[in-house]
Design an enzyme around this catalytic site. Sequence first.
Site: not given
Length: 255
Positions: A161, A148
Amino acid sequence: MGNLAGKTALVTGSSRGIGRAIAVRLGRDGALVAVHFGENEAAAKETVELIESDGGKAFAVQAVLGIPGDAHELIQAFQNGAKERTGESGLDILVNNAGATTLGTPPEEITPEEFDRVFAVNARAPFFIVQRALPLFRTGGRIINISSGLTRFANPDQVAYAMTKGAIEQLSLHFARHLAPRGITVNSVAPGITRNGQPVFDIPEAVEQMAQLSAFKQVGEAEDVASVVAFLASDDARWITGAFLDATGGTLLGG
């Protein structure tokens, strides 16, 4: 179609979103694709049907990630499905795409249970999936881990996350060195804000706001990320390993 002909791929979390786009693209390029799902069998079947309607070959495999025995269950299901269709259970391409999120929970409010869940799905499961799949990998295989852009810019509401995605990048780096003697490449791909079927993308004002973060002033499409993954899965990417590929549409360039 054709540059992945004769290859077999496993894409985790491919019943929808970016994972579905990756599975469809790999199928279009000629690979037999194992479409993994956790609970939504109907969505996984839709992905299989999309691949088959495009002239490709696919089958669905189920395994709930983030619980004990998840990697064993997934790889066993893959082996059974691949053997049924090809007579063998060799693996050429593994895409670790499945993930869980904390849904924008402020750092002060993240519970130990939430923290453990995202790490179990996003970091622990991919490690043991790779470990369990290693005996199946053919020479020249590809492991592609979906990271990400959040590992490169701060969003405190996504800290847990982002930490899991940092772990994924370390998995890629170290396994790249470990598996190079077998000709297996291991890389990370980092999407930015990408249209993935979540309700927020149905709100024009929200989409416009998110688009401003990209150098192109638009949100990404799942197919944009799938194209990067397809390149890494191909022979053209044979000299790339241990790399972090920015697929954020220029989000990391700054405003």
